[in-house]
Design a protein around this motif. Sequence first.
Motif, short mmCIF file in Angstrom:
data_model
loop_
_atom_site.label_atom_id
_atom_site.label_comp_id
_atom_site.label_asym_id
_atom_site.label_seq_id
_atom_site.Cartn_x
_atom_site.Cartn_y
_atom_site.Cartn_z
N VAL A 96 0.84 -1.20 0.00
CA VAL A 96 0.00 0.00 0.00
C VAL A 96 0.88 1.25 0.00
CG1 VAL A 96 -1.53 1.38 1.45
CG2 VAL A 96 -2.06 -1.01 1.02
N GLU A 97 1.93 1.24 0.82
CA GLU A 97 2.82 2.39 0.90
C GLU A 97 3.57 2.60 -0.41
OE1 GLU A 97 5.15 1.21 4.21
OE2 GLU A 97 3.70 1.91 5.72
N ARG A 98 3.93 1.50 -1.09
CA ARG A 98 4.74 1.62 -2.30
C ARG A 98 3.91 1.87 -3.55
NH1 ARG A 98 8.50 -3.62 -2.04
NH2 ARG A 98 9.11 -2.84 -4.10
N ILE A 99 2.62 1.54 -3.52
CA ILE A 99 1.78 1.72 -4.71
C ILE A 99 1.24 3.14 -4.81
CG2 ILE A 99 -0.44 1.09 -3.66
CD1 ILE A 99 0.85 0.18 -7.18
N THR A 100 1.28 3.90 -3.74
CA THR A 100 0.66 5.23 -3.73
C THR A 100 1.26 6.16 -4.78
OG1 THR A 100 0.12 5.00 -1.38
CG2 THR A 100 0.11 7.22 -2.30
N ASP A 101 2.59 6.26 -4.83
CA ASP A 101 3.23 7.17 -5.79
C ASP A 101 2.98 6.77 -7.24
OD1 ASP A 101 4.10 8.83 -3.80
OD2 ASP A 101 6.12 7.99 -3.69
N PRO A 102 3.17 5.49 -7.63
CA PRO A 102 2.85 5.12 -9.01
C PRO A 102 1.39 5.39 -9.37
CG PRO A 102 4.14 3.39 -7.97
CD PRO A 102 3.79 4.36 -6.90
N LEU A 103 0.48 5.12 -8.44
CA LEU A 103 -0.93 5.34 -8.71
C LEU A 103 -1.23 6.83 -8.87
CD1 LEU A 103 -3.22 3.35 -9.05
CD2 LEU A 103 -3.84 3.67 -6.67
N THR A 104 -0.58 7.66 -8.07
CA THR A 104 -0.76 9.10 -8.19
C THR A 104 -0.33 9.58 -9.57
OG1 THR A 104 -0.40 9.41 -5.81
CG2 THR A 104 -0.13 11.35 -7.22
N HIS A 105 0.79 9.06 -10.06
CA HIS A 105 1.26 9.47 -11.39
C HIS A 105 0.29 9.03 -12.48
CE1 HIS A 105 4.66 11.03 -13.81
NE2 HIS A 105 4.14 10.24 -14.73
N LEU A 106 -0.24 7.83 -12.36
CA LEU A 106 -1.20 7.33 -13.36
C LEU A 106 -2.47 8.18 -13.36
CD1 LEU A 106 -0.85 3.45 -12.95
CD2 LEU A 106 -0.01 4.87 -14.82
N VAL A 107 -2.92 8.57 -12.17
CA VAL A 107 -4.12 9.41 -12.08
C VAL A 107 -3.88 10.76 -12.73
CG1 VAL A 107 -5.58 10.69 -10.45
CG2 VAL A 107 -5.10 8.27 -10.05
N ARG A 108 -2.77 11.39 -12.40
CA ARG A 108 -2.45 12.69 -12.99
C ARG A 108 -2.28 12.58 -14.50
NH1 ARG A 108 -0.15 16.59 -9.43
NH2 ARG A 108 1.42 17.16 -10.97
N ASN A 109 -1.73 11.47 -14.96
CA ASN A 109 -1.55 11.25 -16.40
C ASN A 109 -2.91 11.16 -17.11
OD1 ASN A 109 0.65 10.73 -18.42
ND2 ASN A 109 -0.61 8.93 -18.79
#
Length: 711
Positions: A410-423
């Motif tokens: 959960v801690e490690r997926i947050t940043d990649p997921l944030t980038h995908l959302v912004r993309n």
Amino acid sequence: MDITDFFDTFFEEAEELLADMEQHLLELDVEDPDSEQLNAIFRAAHSIKGGAGTFGFTALQKTTHIFENLLDHARKGELALRADLVDTFLEAKDIMHDQLNAYRSEEEPDQEVFERICQTLQQIALEEIGEGLEAAEGAPIANATSSSSSSDTKAAPAKEAPVEEASGADDSSAASGDMLNVTLINVDEKDRILLVEELEQLGDVKSHSGDESRYEVILQGNTSADDIEAVMCFIIEPEQVEITAIEGEAPTPAQEPPQAPEQATAQEETPAKAAEPAPKAEKKPEKKPEKKAEKPKTKKAAAESSSIRVSVDKVDQIINLVGELIITQSMLDQTVSDLEDANSSLQNGMSLLQRNARDLQESVMSIRMIPMEFVFSRFPRVVRDTAGKLGKEIELVTEGKSTELDKSLVERITDPLTHLVRNSLDHGVEMPDKREALGKPRTGKLILSARHQGGNILIEVKDDGAGMDRERLLAKARENGLNVSDTMSDEDVWQLIFAPGFSLAKEVTDVSGRGVGMDVVKRNIQGMGGRVEIQSKKGEGTNTRIVLPLTLAILDGMSIKVGAETFILPLSAVLESLQPAKEDMYAMAGDDVVLKVRDEYLPVIAIHEVLDVENAITDPTKSIAVIVQGEGRRYAMLVDELIGQQQVVVKNLEDNYRKVPGISAATILGDGSVSLILDITGLHRLSRAKKASGKPVSQQNPTYFKEAEPS
């Protein structure tokens, strides 16, 4: 007693309160605000202020105090909410979060930012309500027209007394006021001593006595019951403290006319005290909504009392011990199975041990599992802020928030997921006018979902935007010097966006355009043992799918044998196995060999060649081809034998040895031997590297393959 022992508890609870505050602010309907949501936001600020004052975090206390007073006007209907005001409230929340992090790092918060937000909130009060709050440099607010303000000023800790004098308080104020009975229930002696010391700073402790099961403290002062509870609950649970007013002890206006200001203060505190009657009739209407607003807090506190806070390190230690227990159980099971005349009771006992060990393992692993809601809860703010910068209208929908995932993931997926959302927000969803011209709703839709799929979790970021343009992607790839062809499948074309430096943005903004990020997203997801897939249709939208294992500590694997070596393949990557036929094997014009499986040509990876395993089967037609999937592609891995499926405890190879190409981790088998867990995509890269440096496989064993290439 060192009060710093409780700092971590305060930081954790304040973090949760700020997260709740942000969620309520984002959900708030400015046209018709929900009174319960406003009360919840107010209570969050109030609790943080109480704890910050207790621990001496002055900037945080003053900021939350000013914010709390403004919220008090809002919940009373004296401040009309607008979208821009909610934006300012969110900014105040962010600043409080920064202040909290500063104190956590034993640093002082930014004074300039502190003064600016206080002045901003004051300006709102002047413009919208017609009265000021107080300059940021001053003491906590003492606003005569706000009941919350007056009582909260009196509630400040004794350490703030020199500053309090500016608002009319003096040292004698603690010696008069309400008489309260603060009862501590099931509190040990260490905590009781600390709590009594804190109560002495909140008023005049007349007496205290009792035992661990029930300890009563008689307190006289002007601190409200609500403030006392806020302070106490940073040290003990809400159900461990009871606060009741002692009737007839406090002075009344008839007895002591000169004490009228003190009586006014007591009167203003009555909304926070359900057990104390209001001295004046005109205050009764304010008492009812306050009492109603407090009920959810009590229920929530009771619901949360069944949980405890445990250090992650302690949980990890238990998981490691359970892993060792599973390995020991496997060894014993192996030993019993090797006995020719094993006693039936011994075998039954081993079966029972195996079941109990498996149940224990699953129970312990569930401790680390937390719902995806912890990840999804931050995206309403991300979508709101990003859409505002881009001038787009976007609705966020979240699905599967209760789906659980290992805390480390959960801690490690947050940043990649944030980038995908912004993309998706930047490149996917079109501008409102363009959407309207295309016959779409002006408001775009972004869906975040999570669900279990076998032994994995599937996370999707889906938008109803423009979708991907295949020709534009290929043109950009050629411009960047990437090796592409017009015959590439759509799936491979979509994967081009993960190439380093690849970007379709026409100009660089603070949202995107630098060509960094997506390649990091893919690497991070692969580092978690997962993969990322993209489905897109021009004009209809894009769906980015992340497939992750539920946990990195335990793995369901397929045991395979190559020569005398035993390896583990992640079961989630195994699709099927078959016996290759000579007519289905093809040598490519180069160094690759492919296997035809139902009209699909799969790259062949001979494990014995890649890992230099001796005495292995070298004839592909006598081997077993295990069809596996990695990074969205399928491969045929040649092995000698399939041993079976088993659950293994994953051991980090880098921590205990070093990084090995083609190997993701290791495990200990039932016989005590170490088995390597294979990295599928790493093996493919290693295979290609070996072929590039040596003689191609098709030339080493020309009789094994057909000479013709597949059409």
